[in-house]
Write a protein that holds these residues in place. Structure first.
Motif, PDB file in Angstrom:
ATOM      1  N   THR A 159      -8.457  -2.903  -6.447  1.00 38.38           N
ATOM      2  CA  THR A 159      -8.114  -3.819  -7.543  1.00 38.38           C
ATOM      3  C   THR A 159      -6.609  -3.997  -7.727  1.00 38.38           C
ATOM      4  O   THR A 159      -6.158  -5.016  -8.250  1.00 38.38           O
ATOM      5  CB  THR A 159      -8.806  -3.364  -8.848  1.00 38.38           C
ATOM      6  OG1 THR A 159      -8.803  -4.419  -9.782  1.00 38.38           O
ATOM      7  CG2 THR A 159      -8.152  -2.129  -9.456  1.00 38.38           C
TER       8      THR A 159
ATOM      9  N   LEU B   8     -10.620  -2.360   8.043  1.00 33.75           N
ATOM     10  CA  LEU B   8     -11.269  -1.631   6.944  1.00 33.75           C
ATOM     11  C   LEU B   8     -12.550  -2.355   6.520  1.00 33.75           C
ATOM     12  O   LEU B   8     -13.586  -1.720   6.288  1.00 33.75           O
ATOM     13  CB  LEU B   8     -10.292  -1.470   5.764  1.00 33.75           C
ATOM     14  CG  LEU B   8     -10.787  -0.647   4.579  1.00 33.75           C
ATOM     15  CD1 LEU B   8     -11.300   0.729   5.004  1.00 33.75           C
ATOM     16  CD2 LEU B   8      -9.671  -0.483   3.542  1.00 33.75           C
TER      17      LEU B   8
ATOM     18  N   THR C  69     -13.568   4.304  -4.634  1.00 36.10           N
ATOM     19  CA  THR C  69     -13.753   3.582  -3.372  1.00 36.10           C
ATOM     20  C   THR C  69     -15.182   3.038  -3.367  1.00 36.10           C
ATOM     21  O   THR C  69     -15.919   3.236  -4.345  1.00 36.10           O
ATOM     22  CB  THR C  69     -13.582   4.517  -2.157  1.00 36.10           C
ATOM     23  OG1 THR C  69     -14.617   5.499  -2.240  1.00 36.10           O
ATOM     24  CG2 THR C  69     -12.229   5.189  -2.141  1.00 36.10           C
TER      25      THR C  69
ATOM     26  N   ASP D  15     -14.634  -5.455  -7.866  1.00 39.89           N
ATOM     27  CA  ASP D  15     -13.367  -5.763  -7.187  1.00 39.89           C
ATOM     28  C   ASP D  15     -12.923  -4.456  -6.508  1.00 39.89           C
ATOM     29  O   ASP D  15     -12.468  -3.539  -7.175  1.00 39.89           O
ATOM     30  CB  ASP D  15     -12.355  -6.241  -8.245  1.00 39.89           C
ATOM     31  CG  ASP D  15     -10.932  -6.329  -7.721  1.00 39.89           C
ATOM     32  OD1 ASP D  15     -10.744  -6.335  -6.498  1.00 39.89           O
ATOM     33  OD2 ASP D  15     -10.013  -6.396  -8.569  1.00 39.89           O
ATOM     34  N   LEU D  16     -13.100  -4.413  -5.187  1.00 35.33           N
ATOM     35  CA  LEU D  16     -12.759  -3.189  -4.446  1.00 35.33           C
ATOM     36  C   LEU D  16     -11.302  -3.283  -3.996  1.00 35.33           C
ATOM     37  O   LEU D  16     -10.947  -4.182  -3.230  1.00 35.33           O
ATOM     38  CB  LEU D  16     -13.688  -3.056  -3.233  1.00 35.33           C
ATOM     39  CG  LEU D  16     -13.441  -1.816  -2.367  1.00 35.33           C
ATOM     40  CD1 LEU D  16     -13.844  -0.538  -3.089  1.00 35.33           C
ATOM     41  CD2 LEU D  16     -14.186  -1.930  -1.043  1.00 35.33           C
TER      42      LEU D  16
ATOM     43  N   ASP E 176       0.838  -1.210   0.000  1.00 37.70           N
ATOM     44  CA  ASP E 176       0.000   0.000   0.000  1.00 37.70           C
ATOM     45  C   ASP E 176       0.865   1.248   0.000  1.00 37.70           C
ATOM     46  O   ASP E 176       0.512   2.267  -0.584  1.00 37.70           O
ATOM     47  CB  ASP E 176      -0.902   0.042   1.251  1.00 37.70           C
ATOM     48  CG  ASP E 176      -2.186  -0.751   1.066  1.00 37.70           C
ATOM     49  OD1 ASP E 176      -2.384  -1.300  -0.033  1.00 37.70           O
ATOM     50  OD2 ASP E 176      -2.966  -0.824   2.028  1.00 37.70           O
TER      51      ASP E 176
ATOM     52  N   PHE F 116       0.126  -4.349  -6.163  1.00 35.61           N
ATOM     53  CA  PHE F 116      -0.169  -5.587  -5.426  1.00 35.61           C
ATOM     54  C   PHE F 116      -1.137  -6.425  -6.249  1.00 35.61           C
ATOM     55  O   PHE F 116      -2.111  -5.929  -6.798  1.00 35.61           O
ATOM     56  CB  PHE F 116      -0.808  -5.253  -4.073  1.00 35.61           C
ATOM     57  CG  PHE F 116      -0.932  -6.446  -3.169  1.00 35.61           C
ATOM     58  CD1 PHE F 116      -0.072  -6.599  -2.092  1.00 35.61           C
ATOM     59  CD2 PHE F 116      -1.894  -7.411  -3.393  1.00 35.61           C
ATOM     60  CE1 PHE F 116      -0.189  -7.698  -1.247  1.00 35.61           C
ATOM     61  CE2 PHE F 116      -2.016  -8.515  -2.561  1.00 35.61           C
ATOM     62  CZ  PHE F 116      -1.162  -8.654  -1.482  1.00 35.61           C
ATOM     63  N   GLY F 117      -0.869  -7.758  -6.277  1.00 34.49           N
ATOM     64  CA  GLY F 117      -1.786  -8.657  -6.971  1.00 34.49           C
ATOM     65  C   GLY F 117      -1.098  -9.418  -8.071  1.00 34.49           C
ATOM     66  O   GLY F 117      -1.393  -9.258  -9.250  1.00 34.49           O
TER      67      GLY F 117
ATOM     68  N   ILE G 292      -8.348   3.074  -4.558  1.00 30.51           N
ATOM     69  CA  ILE G 292      -8.181   4.403  -3.978  1.00 30.51           C
ATOM     70  C   ILE G 292      -6.882   5.046  -4.484  1.00 30.51           C
ATOM     71  O   ILE G 292      -6.740   6.260  -4.462  1.00 30.51           O
ATOM     72  CB  ILE G 292      -8.210   4.284  -2.432  1.00 30.51           C
ATOM     73  CG1 ILE G 292      -8.554   5.593  -1.784  1.00 30.51           C
ATOM     74  CG2 ILE G 292      -6.899   3.705  -1.899  1.00 30.51           C
ATOM     75  CD1 ILE G 292      -8.926   5.438  -0.301  1.00 30.51           C
TER      76      ILE G 292
ATOM     77  N   VAL H 132     -12.057  -0.969  -8.772  1.00 30.75           N
ATOM     78  CA  VAL H 132     -11.693   0.398  -8.381  1.00 30.75           C
ATOM     79  C   VAL H 132     -10.579   0.328  -7.347  1.00 30.75           C
ATOM     80  O   VAL H 132     -10.435  -0.670  -6.626  1.00 30.75           O
ATOM     81  CB  VAL H 132     -12.887   1.203  -7.803  1.00 30.75           C
ATOM     82  CG1 VAL H 132     -13.935   1.454  -8.864  1.00 30.75           C
ATOM     83  CG2 VAL H 132     -13.482   0.524  -6.588  1.00 30.75           C
TER      84      VAL H 132
ATOM     85  N   ASN I 214      -9.904  -7.465  -1.233  1.00 26.74           N
ATOM     86  CA  ASN I 214      -8.720  -7.953  -0.524  1.00 26.74           C
ATOM     87  C   ASN I 214      -8.084  -6.740   0.157  1.00 26.74           C
ATOM     88  O   ASN I 214      -7.216  -6.096  -0.417  1.00 26.74           O
ATOM     89  CB  ASN I 214      -7.767  -8.616  -1.530  1.00 26.74           C
ATOM     90  CG  ASN I 214      -6.522  -9.174  -0.863  1.00 26.74           C
ATOM     91  OD1 ASN I 214      -6.366  -9.072   0.350  1.00 26.74           O
ATOM     92  ND2 ASN I 214      -5.645  -9.765  -1.653  1.00 26.74           N
ATOM     93  N   LEU I 215      -8.573  -6.425   1.360  1.00 30.23           N
ATOM     94  CA  LEU I 215      -8.107  -5.232   2.079  1.00 30.23           C
ATOM     95  C   LEU I 215      -7.550  -5.687   3.431  1.00 30.23           C
ATOM     96  O   LEU I 215      -6.669  -6.531   3.444  1.00 30.23           O
ATOM     97  CB  LEU I 215      -9.260  -4.228   2.209  1.00 30.23           C
ATOM     98  CG  LEU I 215      -9.844  -3.741   0.862  1.00 30.23           C
ATOM     99  CD1 LEU I 215     -11.150  -3.000   1.046  1.00 30.23           C
ATOM    100  CD2 LEU I 215      -8.844  -2.872   0.122  1.00 30.23           C
TER     101      LEU I 215
HETATM  102  N1  SAM Z   1      -7.054  -6.985  -5.472  1.00 29.45           N
HETATM  103  C1  SAM Z   1      -5.619  -7.229  -5.506  1.00 29.45           C
HETATM  104  C2  SAM Z   1      -5.332  -8.614  -4.957  1.00 29.45           C
HETATM  105  O1  SAM Z   1      -6.243  -9.244  -4.426  1.00 29.45           O
HETATM  106  O2  SAM Z   1      -4.182  -9.071  -5.053  1.00 29.45           O
HETATM  107  C3  SAM Z   1      -4.863  -6.157  -4.737  1.00 29.45           C
HETATM  108  C4  SAM Z   1      -5.163  -6.115  -3.244  1.00 29.45           C
HETATM  109  S1  SAM Z   1      -4.099  -5.019  -2.319  1.00 29.45           S
HETATM  110  C5  SAM Z   1      -3.860  -5.964  -0.857  1.00 29.45           C
HETATM  111  C6  SAM Z   1      -5.204  -3.778  -1.705  1.00 29.45           C
HETATM  112  C7  SAM Z   1      -5.521  -2.658  -2.691  1.00 29.45           C
HETATM  113  O3  SAM Z   1      -6.615  -1.929  -2.152  1.00 29.45           O
HETATM  114  C8  SAM Z   1      -4.393  -1.659  -2.898  1.00 29.45           C
HETATM  115  O4  SAM Z   1      -4.161  -1.488  -4.285  1.00 29.45           O
HETATM  116  C9  SAM Z   1      -4.914  -0.367  -2.246  1.00 29.45           C
HETATM  117  O5  SAM Z   1      -4.505   0.809  -2.919  1.00 29.45           O
HETATM  118  C10 SAM Z   1      -6.422  -0.549  -2.337  1.00 29.45           C
HETATM  119  N2  SAM Z   1      -7.223   0.130  -1.300  1.00 29.45           N
HETATM  120  C11 SAM Z   1      -6.931   0.309   0.011  1.00 29.45           C
HETATM  121  N3  SAM Z   1      -7.963   0.922   0.641  1.00 29.45           N
HETATM  122  C12 SAM Z   1      -8.935   1.116  -0.293  1.00 29.45           C
HETATM  123  C13 SAM Z   1     -10.242   1.684  -0.266  1.00 29.45           C
HETATM  124  N4  SAM Z   1     -10.773   2.182   0.856  1.00 29.45           N
HETATM  125  N5  SAM Z   1     -10.955   1.739  -1.414  1.00 29.45           N
HETATM  126  C14 SAM Z   1     -10.445   1.257  -2.569  1.00 29.45           C
HETATM  127  N6  SAM Z   1      -9.210   0.704  -2.659  1.00 29.45           N
HETATM  128  C15 SAM Z   1      -8.460   0.620  -1.536  1.00 29.45           C
END
Ligand code: SAM
Length: 252
Positions: A129, A194, A175, A126-127, A22, A99-100, A150, A148, A189-190
């Protein structure tokens, strides 16, 4: 190249992994007794460790050479230079940009859960992404997928990854507040706190009977998520665990 060096190994420092990405880490590497996090620039980090300076090319080449294909459910996640002869559905990603890559347990569990639940034509969000991997997987399964994040910086990489894979999920900075539901499935995947905070928003974003797939949850933080989801009216459907990471499936 700027390297932030933390004492420990992948297992003991696992909880920091999402935070490091992040905050902009481009890759992690385990060394004897240490984990090195590679950053494009130095920054103030809320973690115990010290900065090292390395020549620019060493790490990238070594890391690319060592990167292995990853299988998850019906998918295999490949870097552009990997050859693969199997029958799996391929997801090709330029690694290290966001990440991912499929190398983290949480991403793999999310890919497996998506493969079990996504049906053609479903609206899937996919929040968070990142690389776009989960939105790309959902699109490959026939969903009307949207991703999407952030962090606006990841979106060009996610778009490029979607292009390489021949799919067109809608990918944009955003978001949970900025999306227009209802969705049949939301995957995110947060991290536990959160998810707990977003629980009422997940309920609003999903259609009645819709599915919520949440990961990025450390097993010890799972009760925080469960409590918030149940207070928001969700019913538990499934739980997966790999190592200390959990994925929860809930129905609205
Ligand atoms: N979806 C991918 C995966 O599963 O490998 C990436 C997951 S990565 C752990 C978390 C992503 O969520 C980061 O790219 C970060 O910028 C984003 N993120 C963190 N807080 C967020 C929020 N409140 N809304 C949208 N995206 C968020």
């Amino acid at each position: 190249m700027h390297v932030f060096c933390l004492k420990g190994d992948f297992e003991t420092l696992d909880a920091y992994t999402p935070l490091l990405f992040d905050l902009g880490a481009r890759g992690l590497e385990e060394k004897p007794g240490e984990v090195w996090a590679y950053f494009p620039d130095r920054l103030e980090l809320p973690l115990p460790g010290e900065w090292l300076e390395l020549p620019d090319t060493d790490w990238l080449e070594a890391w690319r050479r060592d990167l292995k294909p990853v299988k998850a459910g019906p998918f295999v996640v490949l870097a552009p230079w990997h050859a693969w002869a199997g029958d799996e559905q391929r997801i090709v990603l330029e690694p290290g940009m966001a990440f991912g890559t499929g190398h983290h347990e949480t991403t793999r569990m999310a890919l497996e859960a998506l493969a079990e639940r996504v049906r053609p034509g479903m609206r899937v969000l996919d929040l968070g992404t990142g690389s776009g991997i989960l939105a790309i997987a959902a699109a490959k399964l026939g969903a009307e997928a949207e991703g999407v994040d952030i962090d606006a910086a990841v979106i060009p990489h996610a778009l490029e990854n979607a292009r390489i894979n021949g799919v067109s999920p809608r990918l944009a900075e955003g978001t949970l507040e900025s999306v227009a539901g209802p969705y049949a499935l939301v995957v995110a995947n947060l991290y536990a706190e959160l998810h707990a905070w977003l629980a009422p928003g997940y309920a609003e974003a999903l259609e009645p009977g819709g599915t919520l797939l949440l990961t990025g949850i450390l097993a010890e933080r799972e009760p925080v998520v469960r409590k918030a989801l149940e207070a928001a009216g969700f019913a538990p459907r499934q739980r997966r665990q790999e190592g200390e990471w959990v994925l929860l499936a809930y129905a609205r």
